[in-house]
Design a protein around this motif. Structure first.
Motif, PDB file in Angstrom:
ATOM      1  N   ALA A  17       0.752  -1.216  -0.031  1.00 14.36           N
ATOM      2  CA  ALA A  17       0.073  -0.022  -0.093  1.00 14.36           C
ATOM      3  C   ALA A  17       0.978   1.453   0.203  1.00 14.36           C
ATOM      4  CB  ALA A  17      -0.904  -0.196   1.108  1.00 14.36           C
ATOM      5  N   ALA A  18       2.039   1.233   0.486  1.00 12.23           N
ATOM      6  CA  ALA A  18       2.945   2.403   0.656  1.00 12.23           C
ATOM      7  C   ALA A  18       3.379   2.886  -0.794  1.00 12.23           C
ATOM      8  CB  ALA A  18       4.252   1.722   1.681  1.00 12.23           C
ATOM      9  N   SER A  19       3.428   1.976  -1.752  1.00  7.05           N
ATOM     10  CA  SER A  19       3.903   2.108  -3.200  1.00  7.05           C
ATOM     11  C   SER A  19       2.710   2.767  -3.996  1.00  7.05           C
ATOM     12  CB  SER A  19       4.428   0.804  -3.691  1.00  7.05           C
ATOM     13  OG  SER A  19       3.499   0.013  -3.914  1.00  7.05           O
ATOM     14  N   ILE A  20       1.447   2.758  -3.703  1.00  7.58           N
ATOM     15  CA  ILE A  20       0.289   3.301  -4.349  1.00  7.58           C
ATOM     16  C   ILE A  20       0.395   4.832  -4.633  1.00  7.58           C
ATOM     17  CG2 ILE A  20      -2.123   3.533  -4.387  1.00  7.58           C
ATOM     18  CD1 ILE A  20      -2.387   1.263  -2.794  1.00  7.58           C
ATOM     19  N   THR A  21       0.538   5.233  -5.820  1.00  7.14           N
ATOM     20  CA  THR A  21       0.593   6.561  -6.225  1.00  7.14           C
ATOM     21  C   THR A  21      -0.638   6.895  -6.982  1.00  7.14           C
ATOM     22  OG1 THR A  21       1.474   6.002  -8.469  1.00  7.14           O
ATOM     23  CG2 THR A  21       3.002   6.476  -6.629  1.00  7.14           C
ATOM     24  N   HIS A  22      -1.679   6.255  -7.463  1.00  8.62           N
ATOM     25  CA  HIS A  22      -3.004   6.292  -7.980  1.00  8.62           C
ATOM     26  C   HIS A  22      -3.986   5.760  -7.652  1.00  8.62           C
ATOM     27  CE1 HIS A  22      -0.041   8.452 -10.865  1.00  8.62           C
ATOM     28  NE2 HIS A  22      -0.994   9.247 -11.171  1.00  8.62           N
ATOM     29  N   VAL A  23      -5.148   6.162  -7.519  1.00  7.52           N
ATOM     30  CA  VAL A  23      -6.410   5.219  -7.017  1.00  7.52           C
ATOM     31  C   VAL A  23      -7.512   5.807  -7.998  1.00  7.52           C
ATOM     32  CG1 VAL A  23      -8.042   4.602  -5.400  1.00  7.52           C
ATOM     33  CG2 VAL A  23      -5.726   4.923  -4.628  1.00  7.52           C
ATOM     34  N   GLN A  58      -4.385   5.734   6.910  1.00  7.43           N
ATOM     35  CA  GLN A  58      -2.972   5.497   6.152  1.00  7.43           C
ATOM     36  C   GLN A  58      -2.081   6.214   6.649  1.00  7.43           C
ATOM     37  OE1 GLN A  58      -2.563   2.115   4.930  1.00  7.43           O
ATOM     38  NE2 GLN A  58      -4.676   1.751   5.804  1.00  7.43           N
ATOM     39  N   ASP A  59      -2.507   7.633   6.790  1.00  4.71           N
ATOM     40  CA  ASP A  59      -1.292   8.426   7.154  1.00  4.71           C
ATOM     41  C   ASP A  59      -0.333   8.522   5.891  1.00  4.71           C
ATOM     42  OD1 ASP A  59       0.039  10.684   8.165  1.00  4.71           O
ATOM     43  OD2 ASP A  59       1.227   9.267   9.497  1.00  4.71           O
ATOM     44  N   VAL A  60      -0.621   9.024   4.562  1.00  3.38           N
ATOM     45  CA  VAL A  60      -0.139   9.035   3.459  1.00  3.38           C
ATOM     46  C   VAL A  60       1.058   9.722   3.745  1.00  3.38           C
ATOM     47  CG1 VAL A  60      -0.011   9.346   0.920  1.00  3.38           C
ATOM     48  CG2 VAL A  60      -2.171   8.294   2.144  1.00  3.38           C
ATOM     49  N   ASP A  61       2.186   9.130   3.228  1.00  2.00           N
ATOM     50  CA  ASP A  61       3.652   9.965   3.325  1.00  2.00           C
ATOM     51  C   ASP A  61       4.184  10.157   2.074  1.00  2.00           C
ATOM     52  OD1 ASP A  61       4.634   7.393   2.844  1.00  2.00           O
ATOM     53  OD2 ASP A  61       5.876   7.144   4.384  1.00  2.00           O
ATOM     54  N   HIS A  62       3.357   9.902   0.874  1.00  2.00           N
ATOM     55  CA  HIS A  62       3.879  10.355  -0.251  1.00  2.00           C
ATOM     56  C   HIS A  62       2.645  10.815  -1.138  1.00  2.00           C
ATOM     57  CE1 HIS A  62       2.259   6.166  -0.619  1.00  2.00           C
ATOM     58  NE2 HIS A  62       1.979   6.562  -1.923  1.00  2.00           N
ATOM     59  N   ALA A  63       3.037  11.469  -2.310  1.00  2.00           N
ATOM     60  CA  ALA A  63       1.955  12.263  -3.126  1.00  2.00           C
ATOM     61  C   ALA A  63       1.062  10.909  -3.880  1.00  2.00           C
ATOM     62  CB  ALA A  63       2.556  12.864  -4.437  1.00  2.00           C
ATOM     63  N   MET A  64      -0.116  10.886  -3.580  1.00  2.00           N
ATOM     64  CA  MET A  64      -1.103  10.086  -4.094  1.00  2.00           C
ATOM     65  C   MET A  64      -2.136  10.919  -4.555  1.00  2.00           C
ATOM     66  SD  MET A  64      -3.461   7.205  -2.034  1.00  2.00           S
ATOM     67  CE  MET A  64      -1.980   6.213  -1.523  1.00  2.00           C
ATOM     68  N   HIS A  65      -2.711  10.312  -5.966  1.00  2.00           N
ATOM     69  CA  HIS A  65      -3.876  11.116  -6.670  1.00  2.00           C
ATOM     70  C   HIS A  65      -5.124  10.026  -7.002  1.00  2.00           C
ATOM     71  CE1 HIS A  65      -5.785  13.763  -9.562  1.00  2.00           C
ATOM     72  NE2 HIS A  65      -5.881  12.736 -10.351  1.00  2.00           N
ATOM     73  N   VAL A  66      -6.120  10.448  -6.430  1.00  2.00           N
ATOM     74  CA  VAL A  66      -7.307   9.712  -6.575  1.00  2.00           C
ATOM     75  C   VAL A  66      -8.237  10.507  -7.735  1.00  2.00           C
ATOM     76  CG1 VAL A  66      -9.347   8.915  -5.327  1.00  2.00           C
ATOM     77  CG2 VAL A  66      -7.238   9.341  -4.043  1.00  2.00           C
ATOM     78  N   MET A  67      -8.414   9.453  -8.661  1.00  2.00           N
ATOM     79  CA  MET A  67      -9.532   9.892  -9.594  1.00  2.00           C
ATOM     80  C   MET A  67     -11.014   9.228  -9.484  1.00  2.00           C
ATOM     81  SD  MET A  67      -9.044   9.157 -13.670  1.00  2.00           S
ATOM     82  CE  MET A  67      -7.643  10.411 -13.904  1.00  2.00           C
ATOM     83  N   PHE A  68     -11.986  10.037  -9.401  1.00  2.00           N
ATOM     84  CA  PHE A  68     -13.217   9.528  -9.307  1.00  2.00           C
ATOM     85  C   PHE A  68     -14.018   9.564 -10.974  1.00  2.00           C
ATOM     86  CE2 PHE A  68     -12.145  11.011  -5.176  1.00  2.00           C
ATOM     87  CZ  PHE A  68     -12.798  10.389  -4.375  1.00  2.00           C
ATOM     88  N   LEU A  69     -14.231   8.636 -11.291  1.00  2.00           N
ATOM     89  CA  LEU A  69     -15.052   8.498 -12.725  1.00  2.00           C
ATOM     90  C   LEU A  69     -16.536   8.539 -12.265  1.00  2.00           C
ATOM     91  CD1 LEU A  69     -12.754   5.535 -14.162  1.00  2.00           C
ATOM     92  CD2 LEU A  69     -12.493   7.925 -14.435  1.00  2.00           C
ATOM     93  N   VAL A  70     -17.182   9.439 -13.148  1.00  2.00           N
ATOM     94  CA  VAL A  70     -18.568   9.563 -12.826  1.00  2.00           C
ATOM     95  C   VAL A  70     -19.179   9.759 -14.186  1.00  2.00           C
ATOM     96  CG1 VAL A  70     -18.300  10.678 -10.566  1.00  2.00           C
ATOM     97  CG2 VAL A  70     -18.224  12.046 -12.431  1.00  2.00           C
ATOM     98  N   GLN A  71     -20.512   9.994 -14.184  1.00  2.00           N
ATOM     99  CA  GLN A  71     -21.357  10.472 -15.365  1.00  2.00           C
ATOM    100  C   GLN A  71     -22.334  11.169 -14.719  1.00  2.00           C
ATOM    101  OE1 GLN A  71     -21.764   6.019 -16.400  1.00  2.00           O
ATOM    102  NE2 GLN A  71     -21.602   7.011 -18.713  1.00  2.00           N
ATOM    103  N   GLY A  72     -22.571  12.605 -15.684  1.00  2.00           N
ATOM    104  CA  GLY A  72     -23.708  13.107 -15.285  1.00  2.00           C
ATOM    105  C   GLY A  72     -23.380  14.257 -14.228  1.00  2.00           C
ATOM    106  N   VAL A  73     -22.266  14.582 -14.020  1.00  2.00           N
ATOM    107  CA  VAL A  73     -21.901  15.565 -13.052  1.00  2.00           C
ATOM    108  C   VAL A  73     -21.637  16.860 -13.952  1.00  2.00           C
ATOM    109  CG1 VAL A  73     -19.846  16.466 -11.590  1.00  2.00           C
ATOM    110  CG2 VAL A  73     -20.776  14.385 -11.021  1.00  2.00           C
ATOM    111  N   ALA A  74     -20.892  16.925 -14.878  1.00  2.00           N
ATOM    112  CA  ALA A  74     -20.791  17.971 -15.832  1.00  2.00           C
ATOM    113  C   ALA A  74     -21.717  18.145 -16.966  1.00  2.00           C
ATOM    114  CB  ALA A  74     -19.235  17.931 -16.610  1.00  2.00           C
ATOM    115  N   GLN A  75     -22.078  19.252 -17.213  1.00  2.00           N
ATOM    116  CA  GLN A  75     -23.200  19.182 -18.432  1.00  2.00           C
ATOM    117  C   GLN A  75     -22.662  20.287 -19.596  1.00  2.00           C
ATOM    118  OE1 GLN A  75     -26.686  21.653 -17.179  1.00  2.00           O
ATOM    119  NE2 GLN A  75     -27.936  20.850 -18.885  1.00  2.00           N
TER     120      GLN A  75
END
Length: 206
Positions: A17-23, A58-75
């Motif tokens: 888990a300590a090596s995760i950079t993207h979710v 988890q007290d993340v100690d490195h840069a981690m980027h979380v992307m949320f995939l959605v539909q219908g939020v932007a018009q």
């Protein structure tokens, strides 16, 4: 998805888990044809909230980027109205970077499926979005076009009508908080208003 579920995922990963950079959070896309309110809230609000709480633990100690995939939020022009249930993701997703150290987030609206537009092509756009530093908190992908929101200055006309009345009576809930006091000060200065401030915060010094 509860906080316990999210914690279980990270616990199962152990040291990896300590090596995760993207979710990539994609549960928002797995919606039944007629989604119940409880289902939408679970996937678009409580799920992202649980993920944020788990990352905080988890007290993340490195840069981690979380992307949320959605539909219908932007018009985008010509599209149907925004999906109010899907828009619930905005709260936890946009607040997460302010609450969890080293975590950035991005909401990517992939839009509705369209004829002739294959899933693999859309997947390539999503992969490309992951591959570069995010420049916007919200992105809409529509075929080969990438849309991002911008703010434009629109000055009010000098003769713009205001519903505020001079010496009117105004009730401000949360009136002793920072924002409440700012609004009260403006009403007092600009309209000589009679103010009723209601809140749990004690009155500040004179």
């Amino acid at each position: 998805t509860s906080t316990d579920d999210a914690n279980a995922v990270f616990n199962a990963l152990g040291d990896r888990a300590a090596s995760i950079t993207h979710v990539v959070y994609g549960w928002t896309l797995d919606r039944p044809a007629v989604a119940a309110t409880e289902v939408d809230l679970e996937t678009h609000f409580f799920g992202p909230l649980a993920l944020g709480q788990a990352l905080a633990r988890q007290d993340v100690d490195h840069a981690m980027h979380v992307m949320f995939l959605v539909q219908g939020v932007a018009q985008i022009a010509g599209e149907t109205a925004i999906d109010a249930a899907a828009a619930c993701v905005l709260g936890p997703a946009l607040v997460m970077p302010r609450e969890v150290h080293n975590v950035t987030t991005q909401i990517v609206d992939i839009g509705p499926a369209s004829p002739g537009w294959q899933d693999d092509a859309r997947s390539s756009l999503i992969a490309a979005e992951l591959d570069h530093r995010p420049d916007a908190a919200i992105v809409a992908l529509r075929r080969h076009t990438r849309w991002t929101p911008t703010l434009a200055h629109r000055p009010l006309p000098r003769d713009a009508h205001t519903p505020l009345r001079d010496q009117g009576v105004y009730l401000i809930t949360g009136g002793m908080g920072g924002l409440g006091l700012e609004v009260a000060s403006h009403l007092a200065r600009a309209h000589r208003a009679n103010l009723v401030l209601v809140g749990r915060t004690p009155l500040p010094p004179r």
